[in-house]
Write a protein that holds these residues in place. Structure first.
Motif, PDB file in Angstrom:
ATOM      1  N   VAL A 113       0.838  -1.202   0.000  1.00 63.90           N
ATOM      2  CA  VAL A 113       0.000   0.000   0.000  1.00 63.90           C
ATOM      3  C   VAL A 113       0.871   1.249   0.000  1.00 63.90           C
ATOM      4  O   VAL A 113       1.725   1.425   0.871  1.00 63.90           O
ATOM      5  CB  VAL A 113      -0.935   0.016   1.224  1.00 63.90           C
ATOM      6  N   GLY A 114       0.657   2.130  -0.958  1.00 65.01           N
ATOM      7  CA  GLY A 114       1.372   3.397  -1.042  1.00 65.01           C
ATOM      8  C   GLY A 114       0.611   4.494  -0.322  1.00 65.01           C
ATOM      9  O   GLY A 114      -0.573   4.721  -0.585  1.00 65.01           O
ATOM     10  N   ASP A 115       1.269   5.167   0.592  1.00 65.75           N
ATOM     11  CA  ASP A 115       0.651   6.193   1.425  1.00 65.75           C
ATOM     12  C   ASP A 115       1.426   7.497   1.270  1.00 65.75           C
ATOM     13  O   ASP A 115       2.550   7.506   0.760  1.00 65.75           O
ATOM     14  CB  ASP A 115       0.668   5.718   2.881  1.00 65.75           C
ATOM     15  N   GLN A 116       0.820   8.598   1.719  1.00 65.78           N
ATOM     16  CA  GLN A 116       1.482   9.897   1.702  1.00 65.78           C
ATOM     17  C   GLN A 116       1.631  10.409   3.128  1.00 65.78           C
ATOM     18  O   GLN A 116       0.641  10.629   3.821  1.00 65.78           O
ATOM     19  CB  GLN A 116       0.667  10.908   0.893  1.00 65.78           C
ATOM     20  N   ALA A 117       2.870  10.569   3.551  1.00 65.03           N
ATOM     21  CA  ALA A 117       3.184  11.192   4.844  1.00 65.03           C
ATOM     22  C   ALA A 117       2.569  10.478   6.038  1.00 65.03           C
ATOM     23  O   ALA A 117       2.337  11.083   7.081  1.00 65.03           O
ATOM     24  CB  ALA A 117       2.750  12.662   4.830  1.00 65.03           C
ATOM     25  N   GLY A 118       2.293   9.191   5.901  1.00 62.58           N
ATOM     26  CA  GLY A 118       1.831   8.394   7.026  1.00 62.58           C
ATOM     27  C   GLY A 118       0.385   8.579   7.423  1.00 62.58           C
ATOM     28  O   GLY A 118      -0.070   8.000   8.414  1.00 62.58           O
ATOM     29  N   ILE A 119      -0.395   9.343   6.655  1.00 63.59           N
ATOM     30  CA  ILE A 119      -1.750   9.698   7.070  1.00 63.59           C
ATOM     31  C   ILE A 119      -2.682   8.489   7.088  1.00 63.59           C
ATOM     32  O   ILE A 119      -3.400   8.242   8.066  1.00 63.59           O
ATOM     33  CB  ILE A 119      -2.319  10.807   6.169  1.00 63.59           C
ATOM     34  N   GLN A 120      -2.704   7.706   6.015  1.00 66.71           N
ATOM     35  CA  GLN A 120      -3.617   6.560   5.957  1.00 66.71           C
ATOM     36  C   GLN A 120      -3.144   5.445   6.892  1.00 66.71           C
ATOM     37  O   GLN A 120      -3.964   4.739   7.496  1.00 66.71           O
ATOM     38  CB  GLN A 120      -3.737   6.044   4.520  1.00 66.71           C
ATOM     39  N   GLN A 121      -1.855   5.294   6.999  1.00 70.45           N
ATOM     40  CA  GLN A 121      -1.308   4.297   7.907  1.00 70.45           C
ATOM     41  C   GLN A 121      -1.739   4.612   9.342  1.00 70.45           C
ATOM     42  O   GLN A 121      -2.150   3.729  10.103  1.00 70.45           O
ATOM     43  CB  GLN A 121       0.212   4.271   7.778  1.00 70.45           C
ATOM     44  N   ALA A 122      -1.668   5.883   9.712  1.00 72.91           N
ATOM     45  CA  ALA A 122      -2.100   6.302  11.035  1.00 72.91           C
ATOM     46  C   ALA A 122      -3.595   6.069  11.225  1.00 72.91           C
ATOM     47  O   ALA A 122      -4.043   5.643  12.292  1.00 72.91           O
ATOM     48  CB  ALA A 122      -1.760   7.774  11.247  1.00 72.91           C
ATOM     49  N   LEU A 123      -4.361   6.359  10.197  1.00 70.91           N
ATOM     50  CA  LEU A 123      -5.806   6.174  10.262  1.00 70.91           C
ATOM     51  C   LEU A 123      -6.169   4.711  10.515  1.00 70.91           C
ATOM     52  O   LEU A 123      -7.007   4.391  11.368  1.00 70.91           O
ATOM     53  CB  LEU A 123      -6.437   6.656   8.945  1.00 70.91           C
TER      54      LEU A 123
END
Length: 325
Positions: free
Chosen positions: A39-49
């Motif tokens: 999974v490609g994310d930007q600046a950790g936002i979705q990973q944090a979510l």
């Protein structure tokens, strides 16, 4: 930023394992325990979510995260098969679709008021309207980004074009430094960069996205992953879990912000600001929404950004659950 890019979720990020059975999408049931989706994310936002919501708990497949500073490298990774699915805004997705057939839009989220996307100036700037940008140097962040689209739309609204300003394409970290040093006089960007600039440098919003940008963000997938039976099943499940995560974020903004603060080591004020204005919902990729995306594509083509006309209906493969709204 280095800490951000290397942040790892203990519960959601798992070691890379075998990437599925390699079966085609038309084959029978697949043992998803053998499948890994990247999974490609930007600046950790979705990973944090997804960490905050616990949405990936019990997922029968493995997830590996890859962090990028902006949408363009996410989409390049998708095109190069380095990731299977990634998060990107409408404008950069359309830019990528104008030069490749290897990416499909598989889900969409929408926010009613996308204040995180903004054209900002330093707090003491003498610039108080978009018209004041004439003759100035502006960074729309990367070419083909949502910031680029917002800048072009804002200039048009003010009776200007990109020929009336000096456009400087910069990666987010470089653009932040350039605005702090005075090398650029305005910056079109998105959260977390907008929130950081507002909270830490006192940046002012010159023009927000209301009436100019639709507030859409996509989950885009690589077509090879969609053609693999195991990965397609895993991606469909991931989209459903992502929908639950964005709903959780609406219901628990403080908890979501706290997890983001912990992961990224950003100040709590930045995370709180982002959380308040990131009120997204998973929405169906139905005909009205496809038409809305098509309008963005047509505008972008008219601005000369897209290499060719994009037929959005041909680039959509909806994996969202039937109850997405």
């Amino acid at each position: 930023m280095k800490r951000l890019l290397t942040a790892v979720l203990a519960t959601a990020t798992l070691a890379l394992a075998a990437c599925g059975s390699g079966a085609s999408a038309g084959d029978g049931p697949v043992d998803l325990s053998t499948v890994t989706i990247k999974v490609g994310d930007q600046a950790g936002i979705q990973q944090a979510l997804l960490e905050a919501s616990g949405a990936l708990q019990g997922a029968p497949y493995k997830v590996e995260w890859a962090q990028f500073p902006a949408a363009a490298p996410v989409l390049e990774a998708l095109r190069g098969k380095a990731v299977d699915i990634g998060v990107a805004g409408d404008a950069p997705t359309l830019t990528a679709l104008s030069s490749t057939n290897d990416i499909k839009i598989v889900a969409a989220t929408k926010v009613p008021q996308q204040y995180g996307l903004s054209l900002i100036v330093p707090k003491d700037s003498p610039i108080h309207s978009v018209a004041d940008l004439k003759g100035k140097t502006v960074s729309p962040t990367t070419q083909g980004s949502v910031g680029h689209y917002l800048l072009l739309q804002a200039l048009k609204e003010a009776g200007l074009t990109d020929e009336d300003v000096t456009v400087s394409f910069l990666q987010p970290v470089d653009a932040a430094a350039a605005m702090s040093s005075g090398a650029i006089e305005a910056w079109a960007t998105w959260d977390p960069y907008t929130a950081v600039a507002q909270q830490e440098q006192g940046a002012r919003v010159l023009r927000g996205p209301d009436g100019l940008a639709p507030g859409l963000t996509f989950l885009d997938a690589n077509t090879d992953a969609l053609g693999d039976a195991g990965k397609k099943q895993a991606l469909q499940d991931f989209v459903a879990r992502y929908g639950k995560a964005v709903q959780w974020a609406q219901d628990h903004p403080s908890e979501n912000a706290a997890i983001y603060t912990k992961l990224t080591q950003r100040p709590a004020a930045v995370a709180d600001l982002m959380s308040r204005r990131a009120n997204r919902s998973l929405v169906p990729l139905d005909q009205p929404l496809v038409g809305e995306i098509q309008q963005v594509a047509d505008n972008y083509q008219a601005y000369g950004v897209l290499r060719k006309k994009v037929e959005v209906s041909e680039a959509v493969q909806d994996l969202a659950p039937a109850n997405a709204q």
